[in-house]
Design a protein around this motif. Structure first.
Motif, PDB file in Angstrom:
ATOM      1  N   THR A  54      10.101   6.101  14.179  1.00  0.00           N
ATOM      2  CA  THR A  54       9.687   5.489  12.907  1.00  0.00           C
ATOM      3  C   THR A  54       8.925   6.512  12.068  1.00  0.00           C
ATOM      4  N   LEU A  55       8.033   7.246  12.693  1.00  0.00           N
ATOM      5  CA  LEU A  55       7.279   8.283  11.975  1.00  0.00           C
ATOM      6  C   LEU A  55       8.207   9.417  11.542  1.00  0.00           C
ATOM      7  N   ASN A  56       9.175   9.745  12.385  1.00  0.00           N
ATOM      8  CA  ASN A  56      10.158  10.790  12.064  1.00  0.00           C
ATOM      9  C   ASN A  56      10.906  10.437  10.773  1.00  0.00           C
ATOM     10  N   GLU A  57      11.251   9.165  10.667  1.00  0.00           N
ATOM     11  CA  GLU A  57      11.949   8.664   9.472  1.00  0.00           C
ATOM     12  C   GLU A  57      11.007   8.676   8.264  1.00  0.00           C
ATOM     13  N   GLY A  58       9.760   8.277   8.514  1.00  0.00           N
ATOM     14  CA  GLY A  58       8.776   8.164   7.424  1.00  0.00           C
ATOM     15  C   GLY A  58       8.450   9.477   6.741  1.00  0.00           C
ATOM     16  N   VAL A  59       8.434  10.588   7.502  1.00  0.00           N
ATOM     17  CA  VAL A  59       8.028  11.887   6.917  1.00  0.00           C
ATOM     18  C   VAL A  59       9.220  12.680   6.369  1.00  0.00           C
ATOM     19  N   LYS A  60      10.419  12.117   6.497  1.00  0.00           N
ATOM     20  CA  LYS A  60      11.624  12.853   6.108  1.00  0.00           C
ATOM     21  C   LYS A  60      11.536  13.341   4.657  1.00  0.00           C
ATOM     22  N   GLY A  61      11.711  14.657   4.484  1.00  0.00           N
ATOM     23  CA  GLY A  61      11.754  15.228   3.140  1.00  0.00           C
ATOM     24  C   GLY A  61      10.421  15.276   2.412  1.00  0.00           C
ATOM     25  N   LYS A  62       9.310  15.008   3.120  1.00  0.00           N
ATOM     26  CA  LYS A  62       8.005  14.969   2.441  1.00  0.00           C
ATOM     27  C   LYS A  62       7.106  16.131   2.867  1.00  0.00           C
ATOM     28  N   LYS A  63       6.318  16.639   1.898  1.00  0.00           N
ATOM     29  CA  LYS A  63       5.385  17.736   2.185  1.00  0.00           C
ATOM     30  C   LYS A  63       4.057  17.189   2.692  1.00  0.00           C
ATOM     31  N   LEU A  64       3.339  18.009   3.463  1.00  0.00           N
ATOM     32  CA  LEU A  64       1.993  17.633   3.922  1.00  0.00           C
ATOM     33  C   LEU A  64       1.082  17.344   2.734  1.00  0.00           C
ATOM     34  N   THR A  65       1.347  18.025   1.611  1.00  0.00           N
ATOM     35  CA  THR A  65       0.467  17.922   0.440  1.00  0.00           C
ATOM     36  C   THR A  65       0.884  16.810  -0.527  1.00  0.00           C
ATOM     37  N   CYS A  66       1.884  15.989  -0.147  1.00  0.00           N
ATOM     38  CA  CYS A  66       2.295  14.908  -1.058  1.00  0.00           C
ATOM     39  C   CYS A  66       1.209  13.820  -1.088  1.00  0.00           C
ATOM     40  N   GLU A  67       1.336  12.883  -2.010  1.00  0.00           N
ATOM     41  CA  GLU A  67       0.323  11.830  -2.125  1.00  0.00           C
ATOM     42  C   GLU A  67       0.691  10.638  -1.254  1.00  0.00           C
ATOM     43  N   TYR A  68      -0.322  10.068  -0.594  1.00  0.00           N
ATOM     44  CA  TYR A  68      -0.106   8.874   0.238  1.00  0.00           C
ATOM     45  C   TYR A  68      -1.441   8.182   0.407  1.00  0.00           C
ATOM     46  N   GLU A  69      -1.354   6.947   0.851  1.00  0.00           N
ATOM     47  CA  GLU A  69      -2.555   6.132   1.025  1.00  0.00           C
ATOM     48  C   GLU A  69      -3.356   6.614   2.246  1.00  0.00           C
ATOM     49  N   VAL A  70      -4.682   6.624   2.095  1.00  0.00           N
ATOM     50  CA  VAL A  70      -5.546   6.943   3.243  1.00  0.00           C
ATOM     51  C   VAL A  70      -6.464   5.737   3.473  1.00  0.00           C
ATOM     52  N   SER A  71      -6.157   4.962   4.501  1.00  0.00           N
ATOM     53  CA  SER A  71      -6.884   3.710   4.762  1.00  0.00           C
ATOM     54  C   SER A  71      -8.232   3.984   5.443  1.00  0.00           C
ATOM     55  N   GLU A  72      -9.021   2.922   5.538  1.00  0.00           N
ATOM     56  CA  GLU A  72     -10.329   3.029   6.214  1.00  0.00           C
ATOM     57  C   GLU A  72     -10.157   3.476   7.661  1.00  0.00           C
ATOM     58  N   THR A  73      -9.158   2.911   8.343  1.00  0.00           N
ATOM     59  CA  THR A  73      -8.941   3.277   9.756  1.00  0.00           C
ATOM     60  C   THR A  73      -8.613   4.761   9.882  1.00  0.00           C
ATOM     61  N   VAL A  74      -7.789   5.260   8.971  1.00  0.00           N
ATOM     62  CA  VAL A  74      -7.440   6.687   9.007  1.00  0.00           C
ATOM     63  C   VAL A  74      -8.700   7.531   8.805  1.00  0.00           C
ATOM     64  N   LYS A  75      -9.546   7.128   7.854  1.00  0.00           N
ATOM     65  CA  LYS A  75     -10.806   7.871   7.621  1.00  0.00           C
ATOM     66  C   LYS A  75     -11.670   7.870   8.886  1.00  0.00           C
ATOM     67  N   LYS A  76     -11.709   6.722   9.553  1.00  0.00           N
ATOM     68  CA  LYS A  76     -12.514   6.627  10.790  1.00  0.00           C
ATOM     69  C   LYS A  76     -11.935   7.521  11.890  1.00  0.00           C
ATOM     70  N   LEU A  77     -10.601   7.610  11.962  1.00  0.00           N
ATOM     71  CA  LEU A  77      -9.965   8.489  12.957  1.00  0.00           C
ATOM     72  C   LEU A  77     -10.276   9.955  12.658  1.00  0.00           C
ATOM     73  N   LEU A  78     -10.314  10.298  11.387  1.00  0.00           N
ATOM     74  CA  LEU A  78     -10.660  11.678  11.013  1.00  0.00           C
ATOM     75  C   LEU A  78     -12.118  11.979  11.375  1.00  0.00           C
ATOM     76  N   ASP A  79     -12.989  10.979  11.229  1.00  0.00           N
ATOM     77  CA  ASP A  79     -14.389  11.143  11.659  1.00  0.00           C
ATOM     78  C   ASP A  79     -14.460  11.376  13.166  1.00  0.00           C
ATOM     79  N   LEU A  80     -13.667  10.583  13.919  1.00  0.00           N
ATOM     80  CA  LEU A  80     -13.627  10.725  15.383  1.00  0.00           C
ATOM     81  C   LEU A  80     -13.221  12.155  15.759  1.00  0.00           C
TER      82      LEU A  80
END
Length: 322
Positions: A54-80
């Motif tokens: 599913t993730l393989n499909e989701g990132v298809k053709g997209k750059k690391l620097t593209c725009e996407y949503e960053v949720s609260e949970t993702v922010k907490k994981l980055l803190d971890l």
């Protein structure tokens, strides 16, 4: 198998155990080679592979620097992950006769062992707090082995399993797909590379020049998917250092190549033979499909890797639902 997994992984919020389901501390279930059939038929295998695809499909053709949503949970994981990074700074390597496997890693790991449940609790929504002990096991398994001071694709798989579990309890959602790979997994890679460099960790079960990479596999899968249908960059370009330096901030695959170039000396064809061979494949979609097949064969279907995998209520050894 993969298709059913993809089905289940594409709506992770619906996957959480029903109210009253008991979470369990994951444990090993694959103790002999014949048990491997049980693993390949399990719900855990279907969910894990589905999550990866599913993730393989989701990132298809997209750059690391593209725009996407960053949720609260993702922010907490980055803190971890930031906390794990800070602990490396606070735990310098010790003087010892052996160059490899610095024993200070064990001090760092002990800290994680003590704090893992609290770290995971901080990421989970309050109503899912009971899942913390189960999910924390995968976090502890994801950073290497404190006895051998080594790290390999089995540890990487534990981190993917950790993220998969967070999806299954609804902490991470479909809208987090890009951030899971581009933010969270990428930050995990940075912390692991820092661990490897600081404590000179050994590659676990390395196949030497015949393996894809000493430590990682997933960023090559997802990284090759990012390149699918790229107008100019072809597989043959990733062995060109100029291309790597110019584009590594946009593409996970090239960032992995850059790390290999930093860590290894001598001709690329000699120290990374498998990757050198991949550079001759005509298209990125063929590279991507080939790497998924190779991942199943070399990692998920290898007893020395899977004997360490742990199963609980979220990633279950029970046979997959048809």
């Amino acid at each position: 198998m993969a298709e059913t997994g993809q089905q289940s992984a594409s709506s992770p919020e619906d996957e959480a155990p029903e109210a009253g389901t008991a979470y369990i501390i994951p444990r090993k279930e694959i103790s002999m080679v014949p048990d491997m059939g049980k693993w390949k038929r399990s719900q855990a295998y279907a969910d894990y592979m589905g999550f990866i695809l599913t993730l393989n499909e989701g990132v298809k053709g997209k750059k690391l620097t593209c725009e996407y949503e960053v949720s609260e949970t993702v922010k907490k994981l980055l803190d971890l992950l930031g906390t794990l990074d800070r602990w490396i700074n606070e735990t310098p390597p010790v003087d010892q006769p052996s160059r490899f496997g610095n024993k200070a890693y064990r001090t760092w790991f002990t800290k994680l062992e003590q704090e893992a449940e609290a770290l995971v609790s901080a990421v989970l929504p309050a109503e899912k707090a009971a899942a913390a002990p189960e999910i924390a096991v995968y976090l502890k398994e994801a950073v290497g082995n404190p006895t051998r001071i080594d790290y390999g694709t089995g540890h990487e798989a534990a981190f993917a399993a950790f993220l998969c579990c967070l999806c299954k309890v609804g902490a991470l959602r479909i809208s987090d797909q890009l951030a899971i790979v581009f933010k969270v997994f990428n930050r995990y890679l940075q912390v692991m590379r820092k661990l490897h460099r600081t404590y000179r960790m050994e590659p676990a079960g390395s196949q030497g020049v015949w393996g894809l990479d000493d430590f990682q596999f997933l960023p090559f899968i997802w990284g090759s998917s990012q390149f699918i249908d790229h107008p100019t960059l072809e597989p043959r370009h990733f062995i060109d250092e100029r291309v790597v330096n110019e584009h590594h901030q946009d593409y996970m695959f090239l960032d992995c190549i850059r790390f290999i170039n930093e860590m290894k000396t001598g001709p690329f064809a000699e120290h990374s033979n498998q990757l050198w061979n991949i550079s001759a494949v005509p298209s990125w979609s063929k590279v991507n499909q080939g790497l998924i097949r190779m991942y199943k064969a070399e990692c998920l279907e290898k007893f020395p890797v899977i004997q360490h995998f742990k199963f609980g209520s979220l990633l279950s050894i029970q046979p997959a639902k048809p």
